[in-house]
Design an enzyme around this catalytic site. Structure first.
Site, short mmCIF file in Angstrom:
data_model
loop_
_atom_site.label_atom_id
_atom_site.label_comp_id
_atom_site.label_asym_id
_atom_site.label_seq_id
_atom_site.Cartn_x
_atom_site.Cartn_y
_atom_site.Cartn_z
N GLY A 12 -5.56 -9.07 -7.99
CA GLY A 12 -6.65 -9.94 -7.04
C GLY A 12 -7.13 -11.89 -6.88
O GLY A 12 -8.00 -12.01 -6.78
N ASN A 14 -5.17 -13.44 -5.05
CA ASN A 14 -5.38 -13.96 -3.85
C ASN A 14 -6.90 -14.01 -3.29
O ASN A 14 -7.56 -14.72 -2.65
CB ASN A 14 -4.70 -14.15 -2.58
N ASN A 102 -2.88 -9.73 6.76
CA ASN A 102 -1.99 -9.49 5.99
C ASN A 102 -1.28 -10.36 5.36
O ASN A 102 -0.70 -11.11 6.67
CB ASN A 102 -1.10 -8.23 6.02
N HIS A 104 2.16 -11.08 3.26
CA HIS A 104 3.90 -10.93 2.95
C HIS A 104 4.04 -11.71 1.99
O HIS A 104 4.44 -13.16 2.79
CB HIS A 104 3.96 -10.31 4.32
C1 GAR Z 1 0.91 -11.05 -3.52
O1 GAR Z 1 1.22 -11.65 -3.29
C2 GAR Z 1 0.76 -10.66 -2.07
O2 GAR Z 1 1.53 -11.48 -1.22
C3 GAR Z 1 1.64 -9.11 -1.98
O3 GAR Z 1 1.33 -8.69 -3.31
C4 GAR Z 1 0.64 -10.07 -4.64
C5 GAR Z 1 -1.05 -9.34 -5.00
O4 GAR Z 1 -1.51 -10.38 -5.91
N1 GAR Z 1 1.18 -8.28 -0.99
C6 GAR Z 1 2.12 -7.56 -0.52
O5 GAR Z 1 3.62 -7.21 -1.50
C7 GAR Z 1 2.00 -6.62 0.74
N2 GAR Z 1 3.23 -6.23 1.04
P1 GAR Z 1 -2.69 -11.02 -5.91
O6 GAR Z 1 -3.64 -8.82 -6.50
O7 GAR Z 1 -2.93 -11.13 -7.66
O8 GAR Z 1 -3.74 -11.29 -5.13
#
Ligand code: GAR
Length: 187
Positions: A12, A14, A102, A104
């Site tokens: 989490g 982001n 979303n 990516h």
């Molecule tokens: C982020 O880098 C996001 O872009 C990716 O998961 C990570 C979550 O990090 N999402 C994907 O790969 C979706 N296909 P976080 O939990 O620290 O925000």
């Protein structure tokens, strides 16, 4: 006030970054965080900033009623996926057309699709010998990583970069750009 609901499955960072960004805003706030996982970092990260978080089961997510009720309770204007690893249900797509986005961690259409999330993506980028990677922010539709692109930003990938080093560059792009894109969409 426009309300953002964040869906997150993991650490989490982001979700925390977006919540902090809007914490002083008078027009946008992160109202609620929803997750398919109980024991993950996102809950603490947002709860300590005063944002409530809830967990739903796979069955509840697919069926939709419980999740839709929460989104309505918090008067959701935009759904933001931030490291959310489940496919979005038809019920949700129908209820929020054009209102689910979303991020990516690569330059779609490369390195997307089922199973391509988190470190798997950065490992694939390094294995493919890519010279650049980056982020793609896109609308969500019924297929993984296939909705219309809203925004992309790039970073270089050096021949010596490890997947972890690529991940760090991509995370920096995510933190710098995702809140601004959300702000633009809610203007
Ligand atoms: C982020 O880098 C996001 O872009 C990716 O998961 C990570 C979550 O990090 N999402 C994907 O790969 C979706 N296909 P976080 O939990 O620290 O925000």
């Amino acid at each position: 006030m426009k309300n953002v609901a964040i869906f997150a499955s993991g650490s989490g960072t982001n979700a925390e970054n977006i919540t902090r960004y809007f914490s002083q805003s008078e027009s946008i706030k992160v109202a609620v965080v929803l997750s398919n996982n109980k024991n993950v970092g996102v809950h603490d990260r947002v709860n300590k900033l005063g944002v409530p978080s809830f967990v739903f089961s796979r069955e509840e997510f697919v069926e939709g009623t419980v999740v839709l009720a929460k989104l309505a309770e918090y008067r959701t204007d935009l759904i933001v996926l931030a490291g959310f690893m489940n496919k979005i249900s038809d019920a949700l797509l129908k209820a929020y057309p054009g209102k689910i986005i979303n991020i990516h961690p690569a330059l779609l259409p490369k390195h997307g699709g089922k199973g391509m999330y988190g470190m798997h993506v950065h490992e694939a980028v390094v294995a493919a010998g890519e010279k650049e990677s980056g982020i793609t922010i896109h609308y969500v539709n019924e297929n993984y990583d296939e909705g219309t692109t809203i925004f992309q930003a790039k970073c270089p990938v050096l021949p010596t970069d490890t997947p972890e080093e690529v991940a760090a560059k991509v995370h920096a792009l995510e933190y710098a750009h995702y809140p601004h894109v959300i702000e633009e969409l809610l203007k």
